[in-house]
Structure formats: structure tokens, C-alpha cells
Motif scaffolding. Structure first.
Motif, PDB file in Angstrom:
ATOM      1  N   GLY A   1      45.812  39.117  28.182  1.00  0.00           N
ATOM      2  CA  GLY A   1      46.856  39.433  29.150  1.00  0.00           C
ATOM      3  C   GLY A   1      47.580  38.249  29.746  1.00  0.00           C
ATOM      4  O   GLY A   1      48.634  38.411  30.339  1.00  0.00           O
ATOM      5  N   GLY A   2      47.009  37.068  29.595  1.00  0.00           N
ATOM      6  CA  GLY A   2      47.671  35.861  30.069  1.00  0.00           C
ATOM      7  C   GLY A   2      48.022  35.893  31.542  1.00  0.00           C
ATOM      8  O   GLY A   2      47.281  36.413  32.377  1.00  0.00           O
ATOM      9  N   GLN A   3      49.192  35.340  31.855  1.00  0.00           N
ATOM     10  CA  GLN A   3      49.679  35.201  33.225  1.00  0.00           C
ATOM     11  C   GLN A   3      49.808  36.550  33.929  1.00  0.00           C
ATOM     12  O   GLN A   3      49.571  36.650  35.123  1.00  0.00           O
ATOM     13  CB  GLN A   3      51.044  34.492  33.193  1.00  0.00           C
ATOM     14  N   VAL A   4      50.158  37.592  33.200  1.00  0.00           N
ATOM     15  CA  VAL A   4      50.322  38.911  33.814  1.00  0.00           C
ATOM     16  C   VAL A   4      48.999  39.396  34.396  1.00  0.00           C
ATOM     17  O   VAL A   4      48.952  39.886  35.534  1.00  0.00           O
ATOM     18  CB  VAL A   4      50.879  39.934  32.793  1.00  0.00           C
ATOM     19  N   SER A   5      47.926  39.245  33.645  1.00  0.00           N
ATOM     20  CA  SER A   5      46.618  39.675  34.138  1.00  0.00           C
ATOM     21  C   SER A   5      46.211  38.902  35.383  1.00  0.00           C
ATOM     22  O   SER A   5      45.693  39.479  36.341  1.00  0.00           O
ATOM     23  CB  SER A   5      45.547  39.499  33.064  1.00  0.00           C
ATOM     24  N   VAL A   6      46.451  37.609  35.380  1.00  0.00           N
ATOM     25  CA  VAL A   6      46.098  36.775  36.523  1.00  0.00           C
ATOM     26  C   VAL A   6      46.925  37.204  37.737  1.00  0.00           C
ATOM     27  O   VAL A   6      46.394  37.363  38.833  1.00  0.00           O
ATOM     28  CB  VAL A   6      46.315  35.272  36.202  1.00  0.00           C
ATOM     29  N   TRP A   7      48.235  37.410  37.538  1.00  0.00           N
ATOM     30  CA  TRP A   7      49.101  37.812  38.640  1.00  0.00           C
ATOM     31  C   TRP A   7      48.689  39.168  39.199  1.00  0.00           C
ATOM     32  O   TRP A   7      48.589  39.347  40.418  1.00  0.00           O
ATOM     33  CB  TRP A   7      50.556  37.853  38.186  1.00  0.00           C
ATOM     34  N   LEU A   8      48.427  40.146  38.317  1.00  0.00           N
ATOM     35  CA  LEU A   8      48.021  41.472  38.784  1.00  0.00           C
ATOM     36  C   LEU A   8      46.678  41.418  39.508  1.00  0.00           C
ATOM     37  O   LEU A   8      46.485  42.095  40.521  1.00  0.00           O
ATOM     38  CB  LEU A   8      47.968  42.466  37.623  1.00  0.00           C
TER      39      LEU A   8
ATOM     40  N   ARG B   1      43.879  41.874  44.660  1.00  0.00           N
ATOM     41  CA  ARG B   1      43.037  41.238  45.683  1.00  0.00           C
ATOM     42  C   ARG B   1      43.771  41.191  47.022  1.00  0.00           C
ATOM     43  O   ARG B   1      43.187  41.467  48.069  1.00  0.00           O
ATOM     44  CB  ARG B   1      42.658  39.817  45.266  1.00  0.00           C
ATOM     45  N   LEU B   2      45.036  40.808  46.974  1.00  0.00           N
ATOM     46  CA  LEU B   2      45.837  40.737  48.184  1.00  0.00           C
ATOM     47  C   LEU B   2      45.919  42.103  48.863  1.00  0.00           C
ATOM     48  O   LEU B   2      45.716  42.218  50.076  1.00  0.00           O
ATOM     49  CB  LEU B   2      47.248  40.245  47.850  1.00  0.00           C
ATOM     50  N   ILE B   3      46.198  43.125  48.094  1.00  0.00           N
ATOM     51  CA  ILE B   3      46.346  44.467  48.666  1.00  0.00           C
ATOM     52  C   ILE B   3      45.018  44.935  49.252  1.00  0.00           C
ATOM     53  O   ILE B   3      44.990  45.515  50.349  1.00  0.00           O
ATOM     54  CB  ILE B   3      46.875  45.457  47.618  1.00  0.00           C
ATOM     55  N   ARG B   4      43.924  44.692  48.553  1.00  0.00           N
ATOM     56  CA  ARG B   4      42.620  45.088  49.108  1.00  0.00           C
ATOM     57  C   ARG B   4      42.371  44.391  50.447  1.00  0.00           C
ATOM     58  O   ARG B   4      41.941  45.025  51.420  1.00  0.00           O
ATOM     59  CB  ARG B   4      41.493  44.769  48.125  1.00  0.00           C
ATOM     60  N   ALA B   5      42.656  43.099  50.518  1.00  0.00           N
ATOM     61  CA  ALA B   5      42.473  42.359  51.770  1.00  0.00           C
ATOM     62  C   ALA B   5      43.384  42.924  52.860  1.00  0.00           C
ATOM     63  O   ALA B   5      42.968  43.073  54.015  1.00  0.00           O
ATOM     64  CB  ALA B   5      42.756  40.873  51.550  1.00  0.00           C
ATOM     65  N   GLN B   6      44.607  43.268  52.496  1.00  0.00           N
ATOM     66  CA  GLN B   6      45.542  43.812  53.473  1.00  0.00           C
ATOM     67  C   GLN B   6      45.073  45.177  53.975  1.00  0.00           C
ATOM     68  O   GLN B   6      45.217  45.489  55.157  1.00  0.00           O
ATOM     69  CB  GLN B   6      46.942  43.916  52.880  1.00  0.00           C
ATOM     70  N   ILE B   7      44.504  45.973  53.101  1.00  0.00           N
ATOM     71  CA  ILE B   7      43.974  47.284  53.503  1.00  0.00           C
ATOM     72  C   ILE B   7      42.826  47.104  54.491  1.00  0.00           C
ATOM     73  O   ILE B   7      42.762  47.797  55.513  1.00  0.00           O
ATOM     74  CB  ILE B   7      43.537  48.097  52.263  1.00  0.00           C
ATOM     75  N   PHE B   8      41.926  46.166  54.203  1.00  0.00           N
ATOM     76  CA  PHE B   8      40.818  45.912  55.122  1.00  0.00           C
ATOM     77  C   PHE B   8      41.340  45.412  56.470  1.00  0.00           C
ATOM     78  O   PHE B   8      40.859  45.829  57.518  1.00  0.00           O
ATOM     79  CB  PHE B   8      39.809  44.928  54.527  1.00  0.00           C
ATOM     80  N   ASP B   9      42.340  44.524  56.429  1.00  0.00           N
ATOM     81  CA  ASP B   9      42.930  44.034  57.676  1.00  0.00           C
ATOM     82  C   ASP B   9      43.582  45.169  58.456  1.00  0.00           C
ATOM     83  O   ASP B   9      43.421  45.271  59.669  1.00  0.00           O
ATOM     84  CB  ASP B   9      43.964  42.940  57.397  1.00  0.00           C
ATOM     85  N   ALA B  10      44.332  46.012  57.764  1.00  0.00           N
ATOM     86  CA  ALA B  10      45.003  47.135  58.427  1.00  0.00           C
ATOM     87  C   ALA B  10      43.994  48.059  59.087  1.00  0.00           C
ATOM     88  O   ALA B  10      44.200  48.517  60.218  1.00  0.00           O
ATOM     89  CB  ALA B  10      45.842  47.918  57.416  1.00  0.00           C
TER      90      ALA B  10
END
Length: 165
Positions: A72-79, A84-93
């Protein structure tokens, strides 16, 4: 025969879809659940909010588990970083009791869903159509602004400081 027509429709839609369509359907469900959790939070319905967010997190973990880092290259890393960002944001929310953060996460998912919509359906030579392709197999333009630049470092044990029940 399935007695639930909505479930039957969804099952049929999934079985007749290509991989990008399935990801779009997952993203749409995540967006719907994030908005439902935000509404529940607005109404101080903690039980419903928790149920919605648990379902969202289950979807995200599943989506993250489908990433192919070998091919998957760069796409897999970006996704992976996006999830990870969204999960952290959900926990923060949830910890801050801030429904605006959940709505923002839904907006981020909507932006990335648009990228999936741009992925062409790729049909394989497999006559049974079993070999599905994902955006990791075709060009996928990684946006500069679909998510905040601050992706939490989750390489170690996640910090649970400042969490509230």
C-alpha cells in the motif's frame, strides 16, 4: 429468508460492490454514527453516546486492520495515521464531553470518503470477481488538508492522562 429488509438490502449491496464501494459504505456509517454520538452527547445521553462511539471505534479498527503496508505504500501509512488521529480525537471528545470534536471527526471522514469516491472500480481477470482491489492498488491522491497535521504518536503505550469517565 431474511425478515429484516434493511439488513437484506445492505447485505446485497455489500456482496455486489467493489472494494472502494464497501469502504465508502463503511465511511458513511462512521459519519452517521459520529453525528448520532454528538446528538446523544448534546442530550446528555451517555449510554447511547457510548454505544455509538463503540461502534465507530469498531469500524475504525476494522478499517485500520485492512491496510496493506507491504503493497500500500504511502497511502497505507497516511490512512493509518488518519485512523489514529480520529481515534484520539474521539477519545478527547468523549473525555471533554465536546460534541463539536465528534462532528469535526465526521467532517474529516466525509473528506476522505470523497477520495474513495474517486477510486475507479478495478475489475480483475478473476471470473468469479473474488479478487477485489482497494485504493492501495490504484492511484489515490493523498490530501494535504483532510485532517489536522498533528497525528498523535501511538507507537508506545497510549497515555490515558486527563481521562474522565
Amino acid at each position: 429468508m431474511n425478515s429484516n429488509p434493511v439488513k437484506s438490502y445492505r447485505d446485497t449491496a455489500v456482496h455486489s460492490s467493489n472494494a472502494a464501494d464497501i469502504f465508502i459504505q463503511c465511511y458513511e456509517e462512521v459519519i452517521r454514527l459520529l453525528h448520532a454520538a454528538a446528538r446523544a452527547m448534546d442530550q446528555n445521553d451517555i449510554e447511547s453516546k457510548t454505544q455509538y462511539l463503540n461502534r465507530v471505534l469498531t469500524f475504525i479498527v476494522h478499517l485500520q486492520g485492512t491496510l496493506d503496508f507491504t503493497n500500500g505504500g504511502q497511502v497505507s501509512v497516511w490512512l493509518d495515521q488518519f485512523y489514529r488521529l480520529i481515534r484520539a480525537q474521539i477519545f478527547d471528545a468523549s473525555a471533554q464531553r465536546n460534541p463539536a470534536l465528534l462532528r469535526q471527526a465526521a467532517d474529516y471522514f466525509a473528506d476522505v470518503r470523497k477520495l474513495w469516491e474517486g477510486v475507479p472500480a478495478v475489475h480483475s481477470a478473476d471470473p468469479a470477481g473474488k479478487s477485489l482491489h482497494s485504493p492501495q492498488d490504484v492511484p489515490f491522491q493523498i490530501p494535504d488538508s483532510s485532517a489536522p497535521a498533528n497525528v498523535p504518536d501511538t507507537t508506545g503505550t497510549p497515555s490515558r492522562a486527563n481521562w474522565r469517565a
